[in-house]
Write an enzyme that holds these catalytic residues in place. Structure first.
Site: not given
Length: 148
Positions: A46-47
């Site tokens: 996530h990112f």
């Protein structure tokens, strides 16, 4: 029912249990906390290189502490224990700040109503600095097992 008993019967387990502690609970609301371990699997994707906690996980954390824990407490006052399932029926959450790996958050939930085994709460998450991270309303149904 005391907080440790409530945490023990939550219908979740690691890695999907997002409740470390329940600081206070009564018929009007609950306050609890969770620290996001930097090793949680979702941070890997996530990112990339700048991980933040997904909003759906923040919502789940608010639901586990602010809705499910409170619902179990309210039902246990009537029945001594809860044997059944929980179904989320509605969410309305606004996100204001990111939560990074390693951060501890506190959830404060206030009961709006509890009737016919449906609980609706006003919830708010804050970080350790006391900044509001997200807030909104959550509702869910507590469905009793046929044999319990």
């Amino acid at each position: 029912m005391i907080p440790k008993e409530i945490i023990a019967i939550l219908p979740y387990s690691k890695p999907f249990l997002f409740v470390d502690d329940i600081e206070s609970i009564n018929e009007d609301g609950v306050t609890g906390s969770f620290t996001f371990n930097p090793e949680l699997e979702f941070y890997k994707g996530h990112f990339k290189d700048h991980p933040i906690t997904p909003g759906v996980i923040l919502t789940e954390t608010m639901a586990q502490i602010g809705l499910v824990s409170l619902g179990i407490f309210l039902l246990s006052a009537e029945e001594q224990t809860f044997k059944g399932h929980v179904a989320m029926t509605s969410t309305n959450v606004e996100f204001l700040r990111p939560v990074f790996p390693g951060e501890k958050v506190t959830i404060i939930s206030e009961k709006i109503y509890f009737r016919f085994n449906k609980l609706k709460c006003k919830v708010m998450m804050q970080n350790q600095a006391g900044d509001k991270v997200c807030y909104g309303e959550l509702a869910g149904m507590f469905i009793k097992n046929a044999n319990g």
